[in-house]
Design an enzyme around this catalytic site. Structure first.
Site, PDB file in Angstrom:
ATOM      1  N   THR A  67      84.162  -6.622  -0.110  1.00  0.00           N
ATOM      2  CA  THR A  67      83.518  -7.868   0.266  1.00  0.00           C
ATOM      3  C   THR A  67      83.795  -8.882  -0.838  1.00  0.00           C
ATOM      4  OG1 THR A  67      81.450  -8.842   1.026  1.00  0.00           O
ATOM      5  CG2 THR A  67      81.235  -7.090  -0.604  1.00  0.00           C
ATOM      6  N   LYS A  71      88.478  -9.397  -0.887  1.00  0.00           N
ATOM      7  CA  LYS A  71      89.146  -9.085   0.386  1.00  0.00           C
ATOM      8  C   LYS A  71      90.645  -9.431   0.397  1.00  0.00           C
ATOM      9  CE  LYS A  71      85.258  -9.360   3.612  1.00  0.00           C
ATOM     10  NZ  LYS A  71      84.761  -9.955   4.858  1.00  0.00           N
ATOM     11  N   ASP A 107      86.475  -6.931  10.821  1.00  0.00           N
ATOM     12  CA  ASP A 107      85.511  -7.996  11.171  1.00  0.00           C
ATOM     13  C   ASP A 107      85.769  -8.528  12.583  1.00  0.00           C
ATOM     14  OD1 ASP A 107      84.030  -7.962   8.845  1.00  0.00           O
ATOM     15  OD2 ASP A 107      85.233  -9.511   7.857  1.00  0.00           O
ATOM     16  N   GLY A 131      84.692 -23.388  11.821  1.00  0.00           N
ATOM     17  CA  GLY A 131      84.962 -22.797  10.512  1.00  0.00           C
ATOM     18  C   GLY A 131      86.385 -22.284  10.433  1.00  0.00           C
ATOM     19  N   ALA A 132      86.866 -22.129   9.185  1.00  0.00           N
ATOM     20  CA  ALA A 132      88.234 -21.629   8.974  1.00  0.00           C
ATOM     21  C   ALA A 132      88.280 -20.698   7.768  1.00  0.00           C
ATOM     22  CB  ALA A 132      89.187 -22.807   8.779  1.00  0.00           C
ATOM     23  N   GLY A 133      87.129 -20.094   7.432  1.00  0.00           N
ATOM     24  CA  GLY A 133      87.071 -19.152   6.309  1.00  0.00           C
ATOM     25  C   GLY A 133      87.467 -17.749   6.757  1.00  0.00           C
ATOM     26  N   GLY A 134      87.019 -16.744   5.988  1.00  0.00           N
ATOM     27  CA  GLY A 134      87.423 -15.367   6.250  1.00  0.00           C
ATOM     28  C   GLY A 134      87.035 -14.880   7.638  1.00  0.00           C
ATOM     29  N   ALA A 135      85.802 -15.139   8.053  1.00  0.00           N
ATOM     30  CA  ALA A 135      85.352 -14.657   9.365  1.00  0.00           C
ATOM     31  C   ALA A 135      86.144 -15.354  10.473  1.00  0.00           C
ATOM     32  CB  ALA A 135      83.856 -14.905   9.522  1.00  0.00           C
ATOM     33  N   GLY A 249      75.325 -12.137  15.810  1.00  0.00           N
ATOM     34  CA  GLY A 249      76.221 -11.562  14.805  1.00  0.00           C
ATOM     35  C   GLY A 249      75.814 -10.177  14.335  1.00  0.00           C
TER      36      GLY A 249
END
Ligand code: NDP
Length: 284
Positions: A67, A71, A107, A131-135, A249
């Site tokens: 985490t 990652k 994920d 959003g455009a992060g890891g998730a 979630g």
């Protein structure tokens, strides 16, 4: 036959990691299945990952979760990657196959499983992601690989959003577009599935919701949230009010944990027990 006193070790490396409940969920699953496995939640500081990964090999750990902030960096220390992890460029779990470390990103797969359990397929669908992060990367790549027709990425920082759209265009067959999210975001009218993949609404900020024009959510849409520690997030409440079908979630978190369990043990995961355990941990 002599007793085997050696437990199979798995664990989670992160920083901060003290409040990560994954270990409790996995240990409950090991106990339910009578498996002699132990899950250790380990604080690995940025800069110490190389040594920690040598430890995985040296101690013959069966696998690990990664985490924040490991990652992406962990890729340097792996021997193989799953096809999805290669595209996403990040790994949240590793399996140690006799000294060869294989990385996967579960994920997005956990997200898809929670849709499947609600009888929703992404095939041929238009998925709009906040959003455009890891998730967001994991969810968008898995949706594209599972046959989504079009992916729209809305993000408050242009570069990150455009980079993800380029990745989707270059590496998957889905149509992809970026929308700059600089004022209340209007959900494209032909959206089938709207996904909040931002951290807005994460506990303790449960009174916050993404800044979108909620009246652009139509009754036929499926609306999903990555936020797990308030499964009835304000975002989902607003979507419900507009007649949308909602998926929280918590299911994504449980399903990715269940996938990890099976990849490590080869045993079907006791998903209900894992969900009950998490609900207890979150006082839900
Ligand atoms: P990142 O930090 O990588 O990405 C966060 C995203 O949220 C970025 O795109 C960021 O935009 C955006 N964002 C943050 N604040 C705002 C805001 N006020 N308005 C609009 N956008 C905003 O985090 P992750 O992707 O790793 O995690 C995101 C969330 O998903 C977390 O809450 C995490 O707990 C949850 N998660 C849940 C999982 C589950 O199984 N349910 C699994 C993995 C994650 P920018 O960077 O451009 O500023």
């Amino acid at each position: 036959m002599p007793n085997n006193y050696r437990a199979e070790l798995v664990g989670g490396f992160g920083c901060p990691v003290d409040e990560n409940p994954t270990g409790v969920m996995e240990e409950a699953a090991f106990a339910a299945k009578g498996l002699n496995y132990r899950y250790l939640t380990v604080k690995v500081e940025p800069g110490d990952l190389k040594e920690a990964m040598s430890g995985v090999r040296a101690m013959n750990m069966r696998g690990i979760n990664l985490t924040i902030p490991h990652k992406v960096e962990v890729l340097k220390y792996l021997d193989e990657l799953s096809p999805a992890a290669q595209i996403i460029g990040a790994v949240n779990m590793v399996v140690n196959n006799g000294g060869r470390l294989w990385g996967e990103n579960t994920d997005g797969k956990g997200y898809l499983t929670s849709l499947e359990k609600a009888n929703i397929s992404v095939k041929g669908k238009h998925v709009t992601i906040l959003g455009a992060g890891g998730a967001a990367r994991a969810i968008s790549v898995e949706c594209a690989m599972a046959g989504a027709r079009k992916i729209t990425i809305a993000n408050i920082i242009r570069e990150q959003g455009e980079e993800l759209v380029k990745l989707l265009r270059d590496r998957t067959s889905a149509e992809a577009e970026f929308i700059m999210w600089d004022k209340s975001f209007c959900v494209p009218a032909d959206t089938d599935i709207l996904s909040n993949a931002t951290s807005v609404g994460l506990y303790p900020n449960v009174n916050e919701k993404p800044d979108i024009d909620y009246d652009t959510i139509a009754p036929g849409m499926v609306v999903t949230d990555v936020i797990f520690n308030d499964p009835n997030s304000l975002f989902l409440q607003e979507a419900k009010k507009r007649g949308a079908k909602t998926i929280n979630g918590l299911g994504m978190l449980v399903n990715q944990g269940a996938l990890n369990f099976t990849l490590w043990t080869g045993v079907e995961a006791p998903v209900d027990i894992m969900e009950e355990t998490l609900r207890r941990e979150f006082n839900l």
